[in-house]
Structures are given as C-alpha cells and as structure tokens.
Write a protein that holds these residues in place. Sequence first.
Motif, PDB file in Angstrom:
ATOM      1  N   ILE A  74       0.845  -1.195   0.000  1.00 44.65           N
ATOM      2  CA  ILE A  74       0.000   0.000   0.000  1.00 44.65           C
ATOM      3  C   ILE A  74       0.885   1.251   0.000  1.00 44.65           C
ATOM      4  O   ILE A  74       1.876   1.320   0.728  1.00 44.65           O
ATOM      5  CB  ILE A  74      -0.928   0.008   1.225  1.00 44.65           C
ATOM      6  CG1 ILE A  74      -1.833  -1.227   1.230  1.00 44.65           C
ATOM      7  CG2 ILE A  74      -1.753   1.277   1.270  1.00 44.65           C
ATOM      8  CD1 ILE A  74      -2.796  -1.303   0.073  1.00 44.65           C
ATOM      9  N   THR A  75       0.498   2.232  -0.816  1.00 46.17           N
ATOM     10  CA  THR A  75       1.249   3.488  -0.912  1.00 46.17           C
ATOM     11  C   THR A  75       0.274   4.656  -0.996  1.00 46.17           C
ATOM     12  O   THR A  75      -0.941   4.469  -1.115  1.00 46.17           O
ATOM     13  CB  THR A  75       2.139   3.513  -2.175  1.00 46.17           C
ATOM     14  OG1 THR A  75       1.292   3.449  -3.337  1.00 46.17           O
ATOM     15  CG2 THR A  75       3.111   2.342  -2.191  1.00 46.17           C
ATOM     16  N   ASP A  76       0.817   5.862  -0.956  1.00 48.53           N
ATOM     17  CA  ASP A  76       0.010   7.026  -1.326  1.00 48.53           C
ATOM     18  C   ASP A  76      -0.326   6.928  -2.812  1.00 48.53           C
ATOM     19  O   ASP A  76       0.506   6.491  -3.613  1.00 48.53           O
ATOM     20  CB  ASP A  76       0.779   8.320  -1.062  1.00 48.53           C
ATOM     21  CG  ASP A  76       0.849   8.673   0.418  1.00 48.53           C
ATOM     22  OD1 ASP A  76       0.213   7.963   1.228  1.00 48.53           O
ATOM     23  OD2 ASP A  76       1.548   9.639   0.758  1.00 48.53           O
ATOM     24  N   ILE A  77      -1.534   7.322  -3.175  1.00 52.82           N
ATOM     25  CA  ILE A  77      -1.932   7.287  -4.580  1.00 52.82           C
ATOM     26  C   ILE A  77      -1.108   8.318  -5.351  1.00 52.82           C
ATOM     27  O   ILE A  77      -1.079   9.501  -4.981  1.00 52.82           O
ATOM     28  CB  ILE A  77      -3.432   7.586  -4.741  1.00 52.82           C
ATOM     29  CG1 ILE A  77      -4.261   6.551  -3.980  1.00 52.82           C
ATOM     30  CG2 ILE A  77      -3.825   7.600  -6.209  1.00 52.82           C
ATOM     31  CD1 ILE A  77      -4.078   5.128  -4.453  1.00 52.82           C
ATOM     32  N   PRO A  78      -0.412   7.902  -6.423  1.00 57.42           N
ATOM     33  CA  PRO A  78       0.417   8.860  -7.176  1.00 57.42           C
ATOM     34  C   PRO A  78      -0.429   9.960  -7.811  1.00 57.42           C
ATOM     35  O   PRO A  78      -1.603   9.754  -8.149  1.00 57.42           O
ATOM     36  CB  PRO A  78       1.071   7.978  -8.255  1.00 57.42           C
ATOM     37  CG  PRO A  78       0.914   6.573  -7.780  1.00 57.42           C
ATOM     38  CD  PRO A  78      -0.330   6.539  -6.967  1.00 57.42           C
TER      39      PRO A  78
END
Length: 663
Positions: free
Chosen positions: A39-43
């Motif tokens: 999971i990451t920040d949405i680009p």
Amino acid sequence: MTGPATGDGIAVIGMACVFPGAADLAGFAANIEAGVDAITDIPATRWDPVFYDPESDAVDRFYCRRGGVVDGLLEFDALGFGIMPVAAAGAEPDQLAALQVAAAALRDAGTSEAALPRDRTGVVIGRGNYIGAGMTRLEQHVRTAEQLVTTLRELLPDIGEERLARVKAEFRAKLPTYGPDTAIGLVPNLTASRIANRLDLHGPAYTIDAACASALIAVERACADLRAGRLDLALAGGVHLSHDVAFWSVFTQLGALSRSQTIRPFDRRADGLLIGEGLGVVVLKRLADAIRDDDRIYAVIEGVGVASDGRGATIMQPSPEGQALALQRAWKQAGLPPDSLGLLEAHGTATPAGDAAEVATLRAFFGPPVPGSARAVVGSVKSMIGHAMPAAGIAGLIKAVLAVHRGVLPPTLHCEEPRDDLAQTRFRTIGRAEPWEGAEPRVAAVNAFGFGGINAHVVLREHGADRRRRPRARDDAGLLWLARPTVGALLDALDRGEPSGGSGPCRLALVDPTTARRARARAVVARGRPRRGRDGLWFSPGGLLASGGRLAFLYPGVEAGFEPRVADVARFFGLSLPPPVDATDLEAQGAAVIGTSRLLATALARVGVEPDVIAGHSIGEWTGMITAGCIPPAELDAFLDQLAPRSLQVPGVGFLSVGAGVE
C-alpha cells in the motif's frame, strides 16, 4: 483422506497475475509469504492531490489517499500481439493487461501452440462496469469539452464563438488521441473477447460483473463448463485497473474507506477498506485430463458455491445467511468434510459491518473452537494490496492455491488485536508465514462477497501426487534468475525449485542450473556474501542501489564489431529502429551507434530506470549529452541528416588517457 469420489475436480494448471508490488506470479508469491505491505500514497498521475482533504465532506474531496497501485509494473507489447500502438494507446488498460496476463498464464501452464484445444477453450473474466482511464478520456473529449465552452459562453457572453472553438480545440489537444482507431478499445466486453481474438480461442468469451464476487463467479462458470464437457480448457480471472476520482468519490460518500489509512482485516481497530487494483488469470482443466497430460497441478478445485442474500438484509448490509448458503453449496459439491479446512482466504474487507457478518458466517458454518484441535488460519490478502474489487477474488484464489501448493500458511498484516468474536470460531490469524504441516491433503477455501449481496465460495485441495514432486523448472535457455525481498525468501524459492522470476533486492542468477549447481547456489546464498559471476553464479543480498549506490550510464563510441540486436526492444516499446549499420561508412555507423543508444535510453526510462551519472566514449559523448539535456535532440538530428557519406576525415592520431582530479 482422499478427494471426493465423483472424480470431477478441476485442476489449476497455470496462473499469472499483476498486483501492487508484484509484476508477476513469483513476485506475488514472495510478497505474500514475506508479508510485504504494498500500500502506498496514490500517485499524482492517478488523481490530483487537490482531491485529498480529510476535513471536507464535499463530493469531490476524499479523506483517504492510500491504496494499492500497479504503476510501473505493466508494459504491454502491442505489436507482439498484432495490435497497432495507436489503438493500444487509446484502449482501456484492463483489456490489454488482461490479454498479456492471460498469455502469461498459458505459458505458465506449459501449453504449447500445437496442443492448445482452441475450439474448446473458453475465457471468462470478472470485470466491473466502473469508469476506467479510457472512458474517462472519452468523457473529457465528448462531454467535458462541451461543458467547458458552454460555461464560458454563459459567464463571458462576449467571448465569441471563434475563441470558444479555440478553447475546445486546445483542451482536446492536451488529451490523448480519440478517434476510430481508439474507440473500439472502449467496448467493455472486449476484455474477454480480445483474449479470444488475439490467442485464437473459439470457445465462449465473456465478462461478468458481480461486484467483488466477479472473479470467483467467473471461476464457477468456467468450472461448470469443464464439468459439463462443453470445454476442455478454460481461462478465468478478474481485472480492476481503476483509481478514477468518480470511483473514489463513491466509496468516500459511503464512508467505506479507512480514516486511519490502514486496512486491518479482522482487527478490532478496523475502520474501513483501502482501494487496490490488479488482475489475475488461472488456467483450468479437468483433473483427469491434467493427470493424463502430465500437467503441473497447483491445486484441485473441488467445489464452488454461489448465493445471493435475498430480502433478508438491505442491499448495503451483508447477510450471514446468504454467505452461509454459498458455503453450503460449495462444500456439498466438494464432498469434503468442513473440518478438513486448514486455510480460509476470507473476503476480509476490514469494514466493521463486513468483518462482523463474515465472522458470524464462519461461526455458524464451521462451528465454535474444538478443545484440543488445531485452529485453521483465516486471513485476507487485502491487508497487503488493498481491495481489488472485481479482481479481489482472483487475488485470494491465487494466494490460496499457492499456499496449498507450496505448503506455507500465509500471514495477514495489521491484525495485532483480533476481533473478540473471532475467538468464538475455529479460526486464528497469523502475522508471519508458517509451515503448513500435518494435514494431507491440504485443504483451503476462498470467500468473495460482492457488494449488493452476491456471494461466492471456492473449496480447493492439494493434488497429493505433487506433494513429493518438485515443480518442473521452466528456466530460459539454461539460465535461472530469482529476485526476492529477503535471503530467506530466496532460499525458499531455491528449495522449492521455482522457475525464474520475482522481484526484490535479493537476487541470484545461475547459468546451467543443474541439481548440483542449484545446491552450490544455495550454499552461496545462505552465506549471504555477494558473488560476482565466478563459475557462472551471481548473487547480491541487497542490491547496489538499495544500499546507497548510484547508477551510471556509459555510452559507447564507434566499435569495429558493432552489431546491435535491438529489434525486440523496439517492438516491445513501440519505438523506431535506428538506421542500419554500414561498417564501411563511418558517418552511417556513428548515426547507428547514436540511434541505438538513444533507443535503449528511452526503453530504460519507460521502465523507470534513470541514471545518476552519465558518461560517454567518443561519439557516445553526444548521446550522453542528449540524455543529460545538454544537446536538444532536434539539433543533433538535423546535423546527422546533413552528414554526407565519407565526408569525415579522421587523421592518424594516438589516444592517451590520464586519470586526474578536477583541480
């Protein structure tokens, strides 16, 4: 314990996937067992950060900005599949990605072109009717452009129609091309039809939208056709490649997203889901046929059950009764006792209402804990990749199939404080992978409960004959290469005889991977010290860049034996080939060297490889300066176009190289 007496099990003989953090099946397997949180920040390339505002309740503002994305993991070879690049550029990405993954699944199954039963091979893909990237572009070309000029006309009545036409033209010019060549790529059913078309399959090919249950219902339809004798081979799966802002707005308004921006299935702190994406395809065959053809069998699907909630609940409230009915139907078809279950890949969305209903279903169907008996493991891959919507079921199925095949119980992340009601079931959660020991055969099940009350459940088991048979290696041309997140995961891959593939900073390459050389490679990996190619074995425990190294590009000059082989690279990325090489013409050879270097630099940039340092030898200095932005490419092209053959005079000189500091 043996399988059902009916003998109508369905073998999973091939798999392929792309999910957040994993470009292929091997990478997905390694990430699951290592417990990698993808999971990451949405680009900003997916939606503008301006939409993120946790203090606003406006429909165009979101209180969450984390999720699972596959950016940088998908590269589509349009020409390789006979599709014009301009048509591919305008198509919905899920159509092209599904085609590529379906072809990879067939390769994983070891199905040769000659042996493929084209007339009796079908394709069923779960796909939501959500707006995707292609339809968003169409909407902007058609509706948004007109709304823009209409609003300007109302606000600025003196602007004039000529200027409004220019505004519309400028707005459309900034969008990707839309026209006859690209329109066909927006027809939704082509997600399955394009697979059948490009792979020349003549069985039924269609898509299914059953919300989050879509992929497992696609599997159910494929299994039914195989059992009924209508097909001999089936490709089934699910795809979801959409982080469109309208899609995010729906889940924000529903309050379904996690305000803590962490997805915690079955944890008492769970406060909602995180949106993910990805796709996967499995290749299915009747078990008897797979045994006859000596296929590698990952697992055997023994039962699939589907049910709807009916009127027992509101359309937004999941019903344990409807879910239990799907479980009853699947286990009845499987002919296996429910207490044989060792792993349940749950729906596990981490929404309080969803988790509560699913736990109630598990207690009602499987019963309370039995004193003195081991608890089965329950988990959710959503804790690692987010909720992949119509592809969620295939992510869970592939995870369960891998666990059954590899004998490893996979972990679930962020469940440090399990829900109290889970203790009233015969299930437990685990935070780290464990060996799956004892049971024979290993039995797993998968839940996928769709929004609106459509439920699917799959029961699968280990293929006992494969327990002691190492998977057949499919190494390319006598080379084995493996990439994994840790040394331990790499050792496990070697022990299991896995084929080339994977991702992560811990890497191994082995020429001529015989049994003895694999054992040698294992000893080198276990020591944990780098090895730089001695005896055809390369090993790095951490990667140069991962430990603070820098990447340099060195561009070559004119060489006597310059014979570039880059046609496949050009085709893959849709780039023009450099001019042909003429060894007798210095000018032409120089232009070919520059063209080849520029092509490779463009290809590396497409996959996100950017240099920290650039250098060049001789004419390679020109390419280096182009890459560094010192020379505008157009000016160099103009110069090369003016070069007449044999117009350069090279004097007889000697070269002296001296190493010295800047001073």
